[in-house]
Write a protein that holds these residues in place. Sequence first.
Motif, mmCIF file in Angstrom:
data_model
loop_
_atom_site.group_PDB
_atom_site.id
_atom_site.type_symbol
_atom_site.label_atom_id
_atom_site.label_comp_id
_atom_site.label_asym_id
_atom_site.label_seq_id
_atom_site.Cartn_x
_atom_site.Cartn_y
_atom_site.Cartn_z
ATOM 1 N N GLU A 125 0.578 -1.033 0.255
ATOM 2 C CA GLU A 125 0.160 0.150 0.512
ATOM 3 C C GLU A 125 1.189 1.630 -0.049
ATOM 4 O O GLU A 125 0.997 2.539 -0.478
ATOM 5 C CB GLU A 125 -1.091 0.310 1.279
ATOM 6 C CG GLU A 125 -1.337 -1.099 1.314
ATOM 7 C CD GLU A 125 -2.661 -1.395 2.252
ATOM 8 O OE1 GLU A 125 -2.781 -0.689 3.466
ATOM 9 O OE2 GLU A 125 -3.751 -1.657 2.416
ATOM 10 N N ARG A 126 2.068 1.219 0.830
ATOM 11 C CA ARG A 126 3.115 2.392 0.680
ATOM 12 C C ARG A 126 3.655 2.559 -0.665
ATOM 13 O O ARG A 126 3.267 3.544 -0.625
ATOM 14 C CB ARG A 126 3.839 2.316 1.958
ATOM 15 C CG ARG A 126 3.377 2.645 3.208
ATOM 16 C CD ARG A 126 4.259 2.831 4.059
ATOM 17 N NE ARG A 126 5.294 1.439 4.220
ATOM 18 C CZ ARG A 126 5.332 0.918 4.865
ATOM 19 N NH1 ARG A 126 4.198 0.509 6.256
ATOM 20 N NH2 ARG A 126 5.839 -0.378 4.897
ATOM 21 N N ALA A 127 3.901 1.748 -0.995
ATOM 22 C CA ALA A 127 5.267 0.916 -2.223
ATOM 23 C C ALA A 127 3.787 1.967 -3.198
ATOM 24 O O ALA A 127 3.869 2.766 -4.034
ATOM 25 C CB ALA A 127 5.485 -0.031 -2.841
ATOM 26 N N GLU A 128 2.539 1.831 -3.716
ATOM 27 C CA GLU A 128 1.382 1.785 -4.355
ATOM 28 C C GLU A 128 0.902 3.128 -3.833
ATOM 29 O O GLU A 128 0.948 4.148 -5.152
ATOM 30 C CB GLU A 128 0.099 1.390 -4.196
ATOM 31 C CG GLU A 128 -0.054 -0.032 -4.902
ATOM 32 C CD GLU A 128 -1.476 -1.061 -4.465
ATOM 33 O OE1 GLU A 128 -2.355 -0.568 -3.584
ATOM 34 O OE2 GLU A 128 -0.931 -1.674 -5.336
ATOM 35 N N ALA A 129 0.593 3.998 -3.040
ATOM 36 C CA ALA A 129 1.235 5.443 -2.795
ATOM 37 C C ALA A 129 1.924 6.009 -2.834
ATOM 38 O O ALA A 129 1.962 6.998 -3.489
ATOM 39 C CB ALA A 129 0.665 5.215 -0.463
ATOM 40 N N MET A 130 2.857 5.641 -2.783
ATOM 41 C CA MET A 130 3.909 6.451 -3.344
ATOM 42 C C MET A 130 4.802 6.754 -4.550
ATOM 43 O O MET A 130 4.889 7.769 -5.320
ATOM 44 C CB MET A 130 5.685 5.754 -2.302
ATOM 45 C CG MET A 130 5.800 6.083 -0.775
ATOM 46 S SD MET A 130 7.199 4.735 -0.992
ATOM 47 C CE MET A 130 8.309 5.740 -1.017
ATOM 48 N N GLN A 131 4.235 5.356 -5.402
ATOM 49 C CA GLN A 131 4.245 5.563 -6.423
ATOM 50 C C GLN A 131 3.068 6.386 -7.048
ATOM 51 O O GLN A 131 3.083 7.247 -7.825
ATOM 52 C CB GLN A 131 3.263 4.265 -7.198
ATOM 53 C CG GLN A 131 4.207 3.880 -8.628
ATOM 54 C CD GLN A 131 3.513 2.475 -9.474
ATOM 55 O OE1 GLN A 131 3.165 1.567 -8.442
ATOM 56 N NE2 GLN A 131 4.580 2.170 -10.248
ATOM 57 N N THR A 132 1.453 6.805 -6.586
ATOM 58 C CA THR A 132 0.659 7.638 -7.110
ATOM 59 C C THR A 132 1.359 8.512 -7.378
ATOM 60 O O THR A 132 1.091 9.569 -7.147
ATOM 61 C CB THR A 132 0.019 7.726 -6.487
ATOM 62 O OG1 THR A 132 -0.925 6.143 -6.303
ATOM 63 C CG2 THR A 132 -2.085 8.425 -6.680
ATOM 64 N N GLU A 133 1.936 9.506 -5.542
ATOM 65 C CA GLU A 133 2.452 10.265 -5.557
ATOM 66 C C GLU A 133 3.511 11.120 -6.431
ATOM 67 O O GLU A 133 4.048 12.536 -6.636
ATOM 68 C CB GLU A 133 3.385 9.764 -4.099
ATOM 69 C CG GLU A 133 3.097 11.829 -3.709
ATOM 70 C CD GLU A 133 3.751 11.064 -1.573
ATOM 71 O OE1 GLU A 133 4.803 12.182 -2.036
ATOM 72 O OE2 GLU A 133 3.294 10.906 -1.157
ATOM 73 N N ALA A 134 4.218 9.850 -6.582
ATOM 74 C CA ALA A 134 5.439 9.790 -7.400
ATOM 75 C C ALA A 134 4.600 10.979 -9.265
ATOM 76 O O ALA A 134 5.220 11.397 -9.820
ATOM 77 C CB ALA A 134 6.221 8.808 -8.054
ATOM 78 N N ARG A 135 3.983 9.992 -9.762
ATOM 79 C CA ARG A 135 3.273 9.926 -10.486
ATOM 80 C C ARG A 135 2.674 11.658 -10.391
ATOM 81 O O ARG A 135 2.661 12.539 -11.676
ATOM 82 C CB ARG A 135 1.587 9.581 -10.657
ATOM 83 C CG ARG A 135 2.393 7.814 -11.640
ATOM 84 C CD ARG A 135 1.220 7.068 -12.014
ATOM 85 N NE ARG A 135 1.048 5.442 -12.011
ATOM 86 C CZ ARG A 135 0.380 5.313 -11.324
ATOM 87 N NH1 ARG A 135 -0.090 5.304 -10.570
ATOM 88 N NH2 ARG A 135 1.150 4.052 -10.779
#
Length: 190
Positions: A56-66
């Motif tokens: 979830e953190r990785a997905e959140a970070m990926q979303t944040e990175a996008r």
Amino acid sequence: MNILAATENPLIPPLGEIIIGLIAFAVVFVVFAKLVAPRFEQVFRARREAIEGGIERAEAMQTEAREALERYRAQLAEARTEAAQIRDQARAEGQQILEELRTQAQEESARIVARGEEQLASARQQVVNELRGQIGALAVDLAGRIVGESLADDARRRGTVDRFLDQLEGMAVGTPDGRGGGVPVSEGNR
């Protein structure tokens, strides 16, 4: 003893060992089921939650990175637009400065030309005045030679000019058509 040993099956353990083995197995199973299995469940649950949380953190970070990438791209596009506007404004200001300099140069050129024309007119007037003086002096000298008198003196020159004008008037009055028989020669003109 050999006979006794031959009647028993060596693969089947004695009944006492089976009972002790079953009791020991039951105790180990109960201890395992009550103490070890819940611990394994907790560790597995914690690990699963950590993995899921990491995902979830990785997905959140990926979303944040996008989102950060989109913001960066928007800022980059805005910066490029602003740079193009600044470049266009600089070009326009450069053109305006060139036009102003060109106008100033034309005004300075016109002012220099006007000043030159004024100086030329002044010099021309000065030359004309000098030439008039020289031509007047030459004319007086030539007239003095023609008249036969020196016209260097103002009083004498005025007298000679007055006599000449009087003779001209007399000639115009003496004939009806304005012609005279000739210019009378005075004593001073001989």
